[in-house]
Design an enzyme around this catalytic site. Structure first.
Site, PDB file in Angstrom:
ATOM      1  N   GLY A 181      -9.465  30.138   7.768  1.00 56.75           N
ATOM      2  CA  GLY A 181      -8.023  30.528   8.646  1.00 56.75           C
ATOM      3  C   GLY A 181      -7.113  30.263  10.005  1.00 56.75           C
ATOM      4  N   THR A 182      -8.242  29.807  10.842  1.00 53.84           N
ATOM      5  CA  THR A 182      -7.559  30.307  12.169  1.00 53.84           C
ATOM      6  C   THR A 182      -7.493  29.219  12.784  1.00 53.84           C
ATOM      7  OG1 THR A 182      -9.985  28.579  12.673  1.00 53.84           O
ATOM      8  CG2 THR A 182     -10.694  31.340  12.888  1.00 53.84           C
ATOM      9  N   HIS A 212       5.260  35.097  11.632  1.00 49.24           N
ATOM     10  CA  HIS A 212       5.633  35.275  10.293  1.00 49.24           C
ATOM     11  C   HIS A 212       5.701  35.789   9.855  1.00 49.24           C
ATOM     12  CE1 HIS A 212       2.013  32.728   9.161  1.00 49.24           C
ATOM     13  NE2 HIS A 212       1.385  32.833  10.112  1.00 49.24           N
ATOM     14  N   HIS A 244     -21.198  59.935  -0.834  1.00 48.93           N
ATOM     15  CA  HIS A 244     -21.936  58.705  -0.626  1.00 48.93           C
ATOM     16  C   HIS A 244     -20.807  57.979   0.530  1.00 48.93           C
ATOM     17  CE1 HIS A 244     -23.288  54.445  -1.110  1.00 48.93           C
ATOM     18  NE2 HIS A 244     -22.025  53.637  -0.222  1.00 48.93           N
ATOM     19  N   GLU A 245     -19.662  57.803   0.263  1.00 46.95           N
ATOM     20  CA  GLU A 245     -18.884  57.921   1.667  1.00 46.95           C
ATOM     21  C   GLU A 245     -18.493  58.790   2.679  1.00 46.95           C
ATOM     22  OE1 GLU A 245     -17.623  55.165   1.430  1.00 46.95           O
ATOM     23  OE2 GLU A 245     -17.550  53.849   0.069  1.00 46.95           O
ATOM     24  N   LYS A 287      -6.773  25.281  11.563  1.00 41.89           N
ATOM     25  CA  LYS A 287      -7.610  24.325  11.761  1.00 41.89           C
ATOM     26  C   LYS A 287      -6.486  23.343  11.683  1.00 41.89           C
ATOM     27  CE  LYS A 287     -10.981  25.174   9.565  1.00 41.89           C
ATOM     28  NZ  LYS A 287     -11.244  25.752   9.602  1.00 41.89           N
ATOM     29  N   THR A 288      -5.952  23.188  10.057  1.00 43.10           N
ATOM     30  CA  THR A 288      -5.041  21.728   9.646  1.00 43.10           C
ATOM     31  C   THR A 288      -3.304  22.745  10.250  1.00 43.10           C
ATOM     32  OG1 THR A 288      -6.347  22.930   7.805  1.00 43.10           O
ATOM     33  CG2 THR A 288      -4.168  21.746   7.303  1.00 43.10           C
ATOM     34  N   LEU A 289      -3.616  24.014  10.627  1.00 38.69           N
ATOM     35  CA  LEU A 289      -1.918  23.583  11.242  1.00 38.69           C
ATOM     36  C   LEU A 289      -1.663  23.392  12.403  1.00 38.69           C
ATOM     37  CD1 LEU A 289       0.250  25.218  10.648  1.00 38.69           C
ATOM     38  CD2 LEU A 289      -0.425  27.647  12.095  1.00 38.69           C
TER      39      LEU A 289
HETATM   40  P1  ADP Z   1      -7.819  26.578   8.318  1.00 33.29           P
HETATM   41  O1  ADP Z   1      -7.430  24.899   8.760  1.00 33.29           O
HETATM   42  O2  ADP Z   1      -8.794  26.443  10.058  1.00 33.29           O
HETATM   43  O3  ADP Z   1      -8.682  27.084   7.373  1.00 33.29           O
HETATM   44  P2  ADP Z   1      -5.145  27.055   8.307  1.00 33.29           P
HETATM   45  O4  ADP Z   1      -4.386  25.709   9.257  1.00 33.29           O
HETATM   46  O5  ADP Z   1      -5.211  26.396   6.922  1.00 33.29           O
HETATM   47  O6  ADP Z   1      -6.333  27.080   8.389  1.00 33.29           O
HETATM   48  O7  ADP Z   1      -4.007  28.170   8.145  1.00 33.29           O
HETATM   49  C1  ADP Z   1      -4.171  28.607   6.955  1.00 33.29           C
HETATM   50  C2  ADP Z   1      -2.704  29.136   7.390  1.00 33.29           C
HETATM   51  O8  ADP Z   1      -2.492  30.343   7.864  1.00 33.29           O
HETATM   52  C3  ADP Z   1      -1.910  28.645   7.406  1.00 33.29           C
HETATM   53  O9  ADP Z   1      -0.426  28.104   6.843  1.00 33.29           O
HETATM   54  C4  ADP Z   1      -0.719  29.841   8.876  1.00 33.29           C
HETATM   55  O10 ADP Z   1       0.608  29.736   8.231  1.00 33.29           O
HETATM   56  C5  ADP Z   1      -1.689  30.932   9.080  1.00 33.29           C
HETATM   57  N1  ADP Z   1      -2.007  30.627  10.032  1.00 33.29           N
HETATM   58  C6  ADP Z   1      -3.428  30.233  10.590  1.00 33.29           C
HETATM   59  N2  ADP Z   1      -3.689  30.376  12.184  1.00 33.29           N
HETATM   60  C7  ADP Z   1      -2.426  30.961  12.604  1.00 33.29           C
HETATM   61  C8  ADP Z   1      -1.458  30.982  14.208  1.00 33.29           C
HETATM   62  N3  ADP Z   1      -2.467  30.620  14.851  1.00 33.29           N
HETATM   63  N4  ADP Z   1      -0.617  31.191  13.892  1.00 33.29           N
HETATM   64  C9  ADP Z   1       0.417  31.087  13.042  1.00 33.29           C
HETATM   65  N5  ADP Z   1      -0.305  30.971  11.620  1.00 33.29           N
HETATM   66  C10 ADP Z   1      -1.622  30.246  11.733  1.00 33.29           C
HETATM   67 ZN    ZN Z   2     -21.797  52.369   0.377  1.00 35.12          ZN
HETATM   68 MG    MG Z   3      -7.997  24.026   6.427  1.00 29.75          MG
END
Ligand code: ADP
Ligand code: ZN
Ligand code: MG
Length: 651
Positions: A240-241, A379, A459-460, A243-245
């Site tokens: 989710g960082t 977004h 607990h909390e 990479k694909t994007l």
């Molecule tokens: P990964 O391939 O690293 O797992 P993705 O590229 O699929 O992650 O990212 C998933 C979504 O998160 C993207 O489609 C985008 O909407 C959002 N996202 C992640 N990083 C960014 C960024 N740096 N800027 C804008 N949107 C981002």
């Molecule tokens: Zn706990």
């Molecule tokens: Mg990916």
């Protein structure tokens, strides 16, 4: 209980391959596979019936005309009963004065007038009749004549077409296995185009990639000066960082076609398919050069080879080998760049990483506060925001969120607003969305008994109190006993400052805080529930990492006993990666247990000295179910505990 396997066995849904690919079929849709063939048959028969009816109407129209001998017509002409005569080839049609029609045949060679004269028609009588000769080689003529022969052939062809489509739908798929399943993004497709502008933060990564973009835009500049073109770029980073994007953005910036394939798509059912897909993919890309090939999640095929535990790795290895071969086979002028992404760079085969292959490596980090704000802004563009929205605050409250988490947060916020029938998204929606993304949806139906509620509250409260008293723990941000996702209740803490490094003292306080819930339950009720089991797991794992990975144990000293992930990679570097003796193993266990016990003792001390504070936090929780930061800090002050605050308060 014995699992009732047979009863629950769900019949797998029949894949309806045939339906998708036969646009010709009138019945395509929800007809099951067996019925499909039948319906096609019915269609064919229907078409046949329609065509033959039309034909018989066209041809049959003529048949209604009475056929007579040519002498009869000749006599009629003599009697001046005939108005006109039409000649079509050897067929003559006579139209009578009374409107009726009669047809006859003449000899082919002889002319009509000659024939009629022979039958006793005088030239004067013949002159009274209008004679029209129609071109016998006209299309209609030939068509009508040939139709009886063509029609059956046509019908047979149509019938076989149906049959072959039928086969294609199911069986013929086998022939397309070796083809690459890459999705191609055309640079001219504005809807799909992603550029660096769409990727927030990730400054360093973008800087690295600008060079690649440059090359793809004007490769000649680099080739002229004799520079070797990078072949492979590996994007690494947590899920989710972006990479694909980012990979797509490189293609978008460079305006080149983008061939996108996921590592797992190489490997399917049949051995040898992966390798041939690789070949196909590279061939396609070279044709379209300059282009980018993007292999997402490359660790699916690119794991360390030779680990072969339990077999089944052959296919993967062949695929990987083929990728390597293709990359080596690039001519320097080929202008194809291979990009790949992974979140497990540690498991990749070293052969992938050597120079000349994926030698460019770009790491994507989780975004920092500013990065998060920028991502949120990107977004937020398409969402109508209320005036009170402050994305900076959202960014502050979401340390550790990835780009994908933030995207989902914005989306959840909008969903919440829409559900409540509002036209704009408010800050309040985003704040609630943070917790939803972090912990899962609220489980309102999860109703606690009075006793359970009390246990959860203590607990909390225990977690929160320990976190507030110990100097190196992060301050508490919110406490709640509303169940969310898997958690029965939760205590959120936020670091005063985001740091990349964590110290031993912080770890120790963290562990003590994790045990706070356990300690509170035990000291208040004299009993523990299953509630803290997850707390125990997490904190024990952390204690073990401190000893074996970070060298934070006094007894064992600065030594890393376990590699990445703390667990051996199955099929990677062997099943058992522990390369220390039983003796050391026992020492580790002793150290881990010492850390846990020390933390337990410290947590217990906090809970006994501040028992009054513990009670008042728990009472407040039982009454209100959740406490926000300010109220919580007021409670602390009332009980003589100084809340942790940022020294400089930003306005
Ligand atoms: P990964 O391939 O690293 O797992 P993705 O590229 O699929 O992650 O990212 C998933 C979504 O998160 C993207 O489609 C985008 O909407 C959002 N996202 C992640 N990083 C960014 C960024 N740096 N800027 C804008 N949107 C981002
Ligand atoms: Zn706990
Ligand atoms: Mg990916």
């Amino acid at each position: 209980m014995e699992p009732t396997k047979n009863k629950k066995k769900v019949q797998p849904k029949q894949k309806n391959g045939g339906n998708k690919k036969s646009p010709l079929s009138l019945f395509s849709g929800k007809v099951p596979k067996g019925g499909q063939f039948f319906s096609n048959l019915v269609t064919a028969v229907l078409i046949f019936l329609i065509i033959s009816t039309v034909y018989s109407m066209v041809v049959g129209g003529k048949d209604k005309v009475e056929e007579v001998a040519i002498s009869t017509i000749a006599q009629s002409i003599v009697k001046e009963e005939v108005k006109s005569i039409t000649v079509e080839g050897d067929v003559i049609t006579a139209e009578y004065v009374d409107g009726s029609k009669k047809t006859s045949k003449k000899e082919v060679e002889a002319s009509l007038s000659q024939t009629l004269v022979n039958y006793g028609v005088s030239p004067e009588k013949l002159a009274l009749v209008a004679v029209e000769v129609k071109n016998e080689s006209g299309f209609g003529y030939w068509f009508l004549n040939l139709l009886p022969f063509i029609l059956p052939v046509l019908l047979i062809i149509v019938f076989f077409l149906f049959l072959s489509r039928q086969v294609k739908g199911s069986g013929m798929q086998a022939f397309s296995f070796g083809q690459s399943k890459a999705r191609i993004i055309d640079p001219n497709d504005a809807g799909q185009k992603v550029t660096f502008k769409d990727v927030a933060g990730a400054k360093e990564a973008k800087e690295e990639l600008v060079e690649i973009v440059d090359f793809l835009r004007s490769p000649q500049k680099f080739l002229d000066i004799g520079a070797r073109i990078p072949k492979g770029v590996l994007l690494m980073g947590a899920p989710g960082t972006g990479k694909t994007l980012l990979a797509r953005a490189v293609a978008g910036e460079a305006n080149v076609p983008f061939f996108h394939l996921s590592g797992s798509e190489f490997v399917e059912m049949f051995v040898g398919v992966g390798a041939s897909r690789v070949r196909d993919l590279f061939k396609m890309a070279k044709k379209a050069a300059p282009a980018i090939i993007f292999v997402d999640e490359i660790d699916a095929v690119g794991r360390v080879r030779g680990g072969g535990v339990g077999g089944g790795n052959d296919e993967r290895e062949q695929t990987l080998n083929q990728i390597l071969v293709e990359m080596d086979g690039f001519e320097p002028t080929e202008k194809v760049i291979v990009m790949a992404a992974t979140n497990r760079p540690d498991v990749l085969d070293p052969a992938l990483l050597r120079p000349g292959r994926f030698d460019r490596r770009v790491t994507l980090e989780l975004p920092d506060r500013e990065g998060r704000e920028e991502i949120l802004k990107i977004h937020a563009v398409k969402k109508p925001l209320a005036e009170d929205v402050n994305l900076k605050i959202i960014a502050e409250r979401t340390p550790g969120f990835s780009g994908a988490d933030l995207y989902s947060l914005m989306n959840e916020g909008a969903i919440l607003a829409a559900r409540e029938g509002r036209k704009t998204v408010a800050q309040f929606d985003f704040i609630r969305a943070i917790e939803k993304v972090m912990l899962g949806p609220e489980r309102k139906s999860h109703i606690l008994s009075k006793e359970e509620k009390k246990v959860t509250a203590y607990h909390e409260a225990g977690h929160a109190l320990v976190a507030s008293v110990l100097p190196h723990a992060d301050p508490v941000h919110k406490i709640s006993i509303i169940a969310r996702g898997h958690a029965g209740g939760y205590t959120l803490k936020l670091p005063l400052e985001e740091t990349r490094l964590q110290s031993k003292k912080e770890f120790l306080d963290d562990i003590a805080m994790s045990l706070g819930g356990y300690v509170a339950e035990e000291s208040v009720f004299g009993d523990v529930t299953t509630g803290p089991s997850n707390d125990l797991q997490v904190s024990t794992a952390l204690a073990r990492d401190m000893v074996t990975k970070y060298g934070m144990s006094d007894k064992l000293g600065p030594i890393a006993l376990e590699g990445n992930g703390g667990r051996a990679l199955f099929g990677g570097r062997g099943v058992d990666s522990r390369d220390y003796s039983e003796d050391v193993s026992a020492k580790i266990d002793a150290e881990v247990s010492k850390i846990m016990n020390d933390a337990f003792a410290r947590a217990r001390e906090v809970c006994t000295t501040h028992r009054k504070a513990l009670d008042s936090i728990a009472d407040e929780l039982i009454a209100k179910e959740s406490i926000e930061r300010e109220d919580f800090e007021n409670l602390l002050i009332l009980n003589g505990i100084k809340p942790k605050r940022k020294e400089v308060v930003e306005k």
